[in-house]
Design an enzyme around this catalytic site. Structure first.
Site, short mmCIF file in Angstrom:
data_model
loop_
_atom_site.label_atom_id
_atom_site.label_comp_id
_atom_site.label_asym_id
_atom_site.label_seq_id
_atom_site.Cartn_x
_atom_site.Cartn_y
_atom_site.Cartn_z
N ARG A 172 44.51 18.07 128.64
CA ARG A 172 43.17 17.82 128.11
C ARG A 172 43.30 17.47 126.64
NH1 ARG A 172 40.42 21.86 125.38
NH2 ARG A 172 41.64 23.74 124.97
N ARG A 176 35.27 17.44 119.97
CA ARG A 176 34.22 18.33 119.44
C ARG A 176 33.08 17.48 118.91
NH1 ARG A 176 37.87 22.55 115.90
NH2 ARG A 176 39.31 23.17 117.58
N ARG A 255 63.34 18.99 121.62
CA ARG A 255 63.18 18.04 120.53
C ARG A 255 63.49 18.78 119.24
NH1 ARG A 255 63.44 12.92 120.37
NH2 ARG A 255 61.72 12.60 118.91
N ARG A 286 54.18 13.67 109.64
CA ARG A 286 53.22 14.24 108.69
C ARG A 286 53.90 14.55 107.37
NH1 ARG A 286 51.90 20.25 111.27
NH2 ARG A 286 54.05 20.98 111.52
N GLU A 306 58.09 15.30 107.54
CA GLU A 306 58.61 15.87 108.78
C GLU A 306 58.91 14.75 109.77
OE1 GLU A 306 56.60 18.71 112.06
OE2 GLU A 306 56.69 19.57 110.03
N TYR A 354 57.04 27.25 124.14
CA TYR A 354 56.50 27.13 122.80
C TYR A 354 55.52 28.27 122.56
CZ TYR A 354 54.27 25.57 118.58
OH TYR A 354 53.80 25.54 117.30
N ASP A 356 52.95 30.20 119.56
CA ASP A 356 52.38 30.37 118.23
C ASP A 356 52.84 31.71 117.68
OD1 ASP A 356 50.95 27.94 118.08
OD2 ASP A 356 49.32 28.77 119.29
#
Length: 372
Positions: A172, A176, A255, A286, A306, A354, A356
């Protein structure tokens, strides 16, 4: 010979949390790390008063009250809110995709107008069953958002054309329809004042730590690089699970990233902590301007570009590639781990997932609770 209850491999958030909690419960713990510093990828180092995120931007965000209260025991957090900017050629947009983005892109003013524009573009494409990532993204957001803000950035991240990537990578894409640039939209969000390293240092206060220590050398010799002999009952391993088992089934894929950091003789280079570059022709994804994480007023600034990078054994793995082939391979290593009573695997490399930062801490707290 010094004996420990736990040898913890990796001085990042998972290893440090486990070490702190185990020590609190009276266990003898040794933490080792192959790097010359603690804190793993959340390591921050001061450069002329600016706390530089050495391994990419880390913004703490969570909806977990327990984890937020926990991490605030070790540092005071500011009220930084992640509101990145995206640059496509000579155009500048707000992220995440919100009414500020749509207003700039199409000169619309209301959510109804923005929704209609997106629905019109999606209908024109006639994509019923997406066959690849490009078709999946187009079917979710239409051509303009995809072409300007998703396509080039994603291809740089993965090192492949979006038509060559499977559709399931993007399940998805959040749209917003409010004028809100808060990227994470989490209940708790901020940056530790003074950087992340202090958090891990506080967790490891009073814990034996040996840096620049390779685990695989230690496993062979039972000696630290200092020459001291040690023994231990159990291992907590936060490195790559396939490496632990000598890649007996083959290497899992990742990666990698490459960073170029420089100090500039200006007080403000880009006006925002995070600016994404979304066209494929710009080689970096970025630029991070570190002082803005802590609202710095220093006369100079430090920026990091980066670059996504192909991974191979010997390079630092950052992002697991959780496609079907690699998940089948991970399942084999996970089966080995379930039968191995002498080791606990944790962190993004140990469980090939992954995480957080709040998820890393929650996982470590959960594993300690189960273990002890």
């Amino acid at each position: 010979m010094k004996h420990y209850d736990y040898l913890i491999v990796g001085a990042g958030l998972y290893g440090a949390t486990f070490a702190f909690e185990a020590t609190k419960r009276g266990r003898r713990v040794l933490v080792i790390d192959k790097r010359s510093h603690v804190a793993g990828n959340v390591y921050t180092k001061p450069v002329n008063g600016i706390n530089v995120h050495a391994y990419g931007a880390h913004i703490f965000h969570t909806n977990d009250d327990e984890v937020w209260e926990y991490v605030n025991r070790f540092a005071r957090f500011n009220h930084y809110v992640n509101s990145p900017i995206a640059i496509y050629k000579d155009e500048l947009y707000n992220l995440p995709f919100n009414m500020n983005t749509f207003s700039k892109m199409w000169n619309v003013k209301t959510p109804e107008q923005a929704k209609a524009k997106i629905a019109e573009q999606i209908a024109d494409l006639n994509i019923d069953v997406p066959q690849n990532l490009e078709e999946q993204a187009l079917s979710l957001v239409g051509r303009d958002v995809y072409e300007k803000l998703i396509k080039g950035y994603t291809e740089k991240q993965w090192g492949r054309d979006c038509k060559e990537l499977p559709s399931f990578i993007i399940k998805r894409l959040p749209l917003r329809f409010t004028f809100d640039n808060n990227y994470f939209n989490a209940k708790h969000q901020g940056i530790p004042i003074g950087g992340y390293t202090q958090i891990v240092e506080a967790m490891l206060d009073g814990v034996d730590v040996c840096l620049e220590q390779d685990f695989f050398d230690l496993r062979k010799t039972k000696k630290l690089r200092t020459g001291e002999e040690i023994s231990y009952d159990k291992i907590v391993f936060t490195g790559a699970i396939d490496e632990y088992y000598d890649a007996k089934y083959g290497h899992l894929a990742y990666r990698s990233l490459r960073f170029e950091t420089e100090e500039l003789e200006t007080d403000n280079y880009q006006g925002n902590a995070v600016v994404n570059y979304t066209e494929r022709e710009v080689p970096y994804t970025r630029i991070i301007e570190h002082k803005h994480f802590e609202f710095g007023s220093q006369m100079t600034t430090v920026v990091t570009r980066e670059y996504p990078d192909a991974w191979e054994p010997g390079k630092e793995p950052y992002y697991p590639i959780n496609d079907e082939e690699n998940m089948r391979l991970y399942a084999k290593y996970h089966a080995l781990a379930k039968e191995d009573a002498g080791v606990i695997f944790g962190g993004r490399l140990g469980v090939y997932k992954y995480y957080d930062m709040d998820q890393v801490i929650a996982a470590a707290l959960g594993d300690v609770a189960k273990e002890l």
